[in-house]
Write a protein that holds these residues in place. Structure first.
Motif, short mmCIF file in Angstrom:
data_model
loop_
_atom_site.label_atom_id
_atom_site.label_comp_id
_atom_site.label_asym_id
_atom_site.label_seq_id
_atom_site.Cartn_x
_atom_site.Cartn_y
_atom_site.Cartn_z
N PRO A 38 0.82 -1.22 0.00
CA PRO A 38 0.00 0.00 0.00
C PRO A 38 0.85 1.27 0.00
CG PRO A 38 -0.85 -1.57 1.60
CD PRO A 38 0.47 -2.11 1.12
N PHE A 39 0.45 2.24 -0.82
CA PHE A 39 1.12 3.54 -0.91
C PHE A 39 0.17 4.57 -0.31
CE2 PHE A 39 2.56 7.33 -3.45
CZ PHE A 39 3.83 7.40 -2.90
N VAL A 40 0.49 5.04 0.87
CA VAL A 40 -0.38 5.88 1.67
C VAL A 40 0.01 7.34 1.52
CG1 VAL A 40 -1.04 6.48 4.04
CG2 VAL A 40 -0.93 4.08 3.33
N THR A 41 -0.93 8.21 1.18
CA THR A 41 -0.69 9.65 1.14
C THR A 41 -1.45 10.31 2.29
OG1 THR A 41 -2.57 10.17 -0.28
CG2 THR A 41 -0.51 9.51 -1.37
N GLY A 42 -1.26 11.63 2.43
CA GLY A 42 -1.93 12.35 3.50
C GLY A 42 -3.43 12.23 3.44
N ARG A 43 -4.00 12.06 2.25
CA ARG A 43 -5.45 11.92 2.09
C ARG A 43 -5.96 10.60 2.66
NH1 ARG A 43 -8.50 15.11 -1.04
NH2 ARG A 43 -9.93 13.38 -1.38
N PHE A 83 1.55 12.87 9.91
CA PHE A 83 0.88 14.18 9.86
C PHE A 83 0.75 14.59 8.41
CE2 PHE A 83 1.57 18.76 9.34
CZ PHE A 83 0.65 19.32 10.19
N SER A 84 -0.48 14.76 7.93
CA SER A 84 -0.69 15.16 6.53
C SER A 84 -0.30 16.62 6.37
CB SER A 84 -2.14 14.94 6.12
OG SER A 84 -3.01 15.71 6.92
N ASN A 85 0.65 16.90 5.48
CA ASN A 85 1.18 18.26 5.37
C ASN A 85 0.95 18.91 4.01
OD1 ASN A 85 3.16 16.55 4.07
ND2 ASN A 85 4.65 18.21 4.25
N ILE A 86 0.23 18.26 3.12
CA ILE A 86 -0.08 18.84 1.81
C ILE A 86 -1.56 18.59 1.51
CG2 ILE A 86 0.37 18.78 -0.68
CD1 ILE A 86 3.18 17.90 -0.11
N GLY A 87 -2.26 19.61 1.04
CA GLY A 87 -3.68 19.46 0.73
C GLY A 87 -4.50 19.63 1.98
N THR A 88 -5.01 18.53 2.51
CA THR A 88 -5.72 18.56 3.79
C THR A 88 -4.68 18.47 4.90
OG1 THR A 88 -7.61 17.44 2.79
CG2 THR A 88 -7.50 17.47 5.19
N VAL A 89 -4.33 19.63 5.48
CA VAL A 89 -3.23 19.69 6.44
C VAL A 89 -3.73 19.41 7.85
CG1 VAL A 89 -1.59 21.26 7.55
CG2 VAL A 89 -1.80 21.23 5.07
#
Length: 407
Positions: free
Chosen positions: A244-249, A285-291
């Motif tokens: 799995p490739f997990v992003t901030g979203r 910690f999501s730091n791009i888009g939905t911060v």
């Protein structure tokens, strides 16, 4: 006998708001990006219009509790998390309006609303919608009439209700667990505010204060408190089977949503792993888009990350304090202020490494961890129960809908 969906429901596209209609607050508008690949609306990135639109627009553009939504624009089948034909329903009493290219499915009297929702959740219908889509390489569209022309063998409404009733029991258990998770989180957040915002920690009555903070507490830069790094800056190609490739979203409600991730190759993962070195107790910690969305890593499966900052406290004691520091309302306001006015919200790695936080004495950190780590564990167990219920429901779904499993 197979019948077209148009005999059982209507499908409409939302209202075409203009760019001048968008406001900072008001009635939230559901766009195609808010239609999740699951049971509820994704409210992470909402936009708003003036309140008067609620009375101005035809009620068909209103979204109420239980309404079924479907995305009329999206990607191809090879990107399932953004593919056209994603469906969800509203599970709240909140009022929303429907934007263009976001579809609403309105059942007729001969069709059970819940049955219709579960029908749209099947792979058979999702793939039928996607195969009717037209457009370019990265974005395709379907029309409401495309969906209404899909055929399905509908049972009588009494049987529809029996089928949806079985599936609803799973979703109701999941919703109850989610409510309990929210309650537990509220308890932990209130304890954080009581101890570290109002300074009513154990022994506060006898504590001395220097420059507004308790004696013995220290102001430290984040990279003095823990190691801080980030995920990959690359975008590996998706594969059908992999890691799995997990992003901030993919960070939602304090957990990693692996259903929102896509898979990458083992080779790509190994290269990313050397940079991030994820372990249990790390904080994403999501730091791009939905911060500002955060979660504590429970590393019981391999995954890679992008568009996140990774905090690596040395102990779970430090993890407990840092997580609730980062998710407190005060910190969320700071993160919001940091990103206001930007074309895309972003909090940088250097900013977070240099950011200063108040660090209590060790005995207070220990006492706080003793209180909240059991709450974190209860939340984790409830979340795991939900994943199991999800899997059981999804296993039953195609068998019930196709009639292979009699009710």
């Amino acid at each position: 006998m197979r019948e077209k969906l148009k005999l059982h429901c209507d499908v409409i596209s939302g209202y075409a708001f203009s760019s001048s209609d968008w406001k900072e607050e008001g009635i939230p508008v559901i766009k195609i990006g808010n239609i999740s690949n699951g049971s509820d609306i994704d409210c992470d990135e909402l936009q708003y219009v003036d309140e008067f639109f609620w009375d101005k627009l035809d009620p068909k553009y209103h979204i109420s509790n239980g309404d079924i939504l479907v995305s009329l624009t999206g990607s191809h089948i090879n990107q399932p998390n953004s593919m056209v034909g994603r469906s969800c329903r509203s599970l709240t009493e909140k009022k929303y309006l429907l934007n263009q290219r976001a579809g609403k499915v309105i059942p007729f009297d001969n069709t059970d609303k819940n049955y219709l929702y579960y029908l749209l959740s099947t792979k058979a219908i999702k793939y039928d919608i996607a195969n009717r889509a037209y457009g370019g390489a990265n974005q395709v569209n379907v029309s409401p009439s495309d969906i209404k022309n899909i055929k399905w063998k509908f049972p009588l409404i009494e049987k529809q209700k029996k089928i949806s009733g079985i599936l609803l029991k799973y979703d109701e258990l999941i919703q109850n667990n989610n409510k309990r998770i929210i309650q537990l989180e509220d308890i932990a957040q209130e304890l954080y505010r009581e101890w570290f915002v109002r300074f009513r920690f154990p022994g506060y009555e006898n504590a001395k204060f220097e420059d507004g903070i308790p004696e013995g507490w220290k102001i430290k830069r984040m990279n003095e408190f823990c190691y801080v790094t980030d995920g990959t800056h690359d975008t590996p190609k998706p594969v059908d089977v992999g890691v799995p490739f997990v992003t901030g979203r993919c960070i939602s409600s304090g957990f990693v949503d692996f259903d929102a991730a896509y898979n990458i190759s083992e080779a790509d993962h190994e290269g990313i792993k050397k940079r991030s070195g994820l372990k249990s107790g790390d904080i994403l910690f999501s730091n791009i888009g939905t911060v500002g969305n955060c979660c504590i890593v429970d590393y019981n499966r391999e995954f890679s990350v992008k568009n996140v900052i990774i905090f690596k406290p040395e102990t779970m004691r430090d993890t407990a304090y840092l997580y609730y520091w980062m998710t407190s309302s005060i910190m969320q306001e700071i993160f919001s202020a940091q990103t206001n006015g930007a074309s895309q919200q972003f909090v940088g790695l250097t900013f977070m490494r240099r950011y200063k936080l108040l660090v209590p004495k060790d005995d207070i950190l220990e006492a706080f961890a003793d209180k909240v780590l059991p709450i974190v564990e209860q939340k984790r167990l409830l979340h795991q129960k939900n994943l199991n219920l999800d899997a059981q429901r999804d296993m039953l779904l195609p068998r019930l809908m196709s009639g292979k499993l009699e009710v």
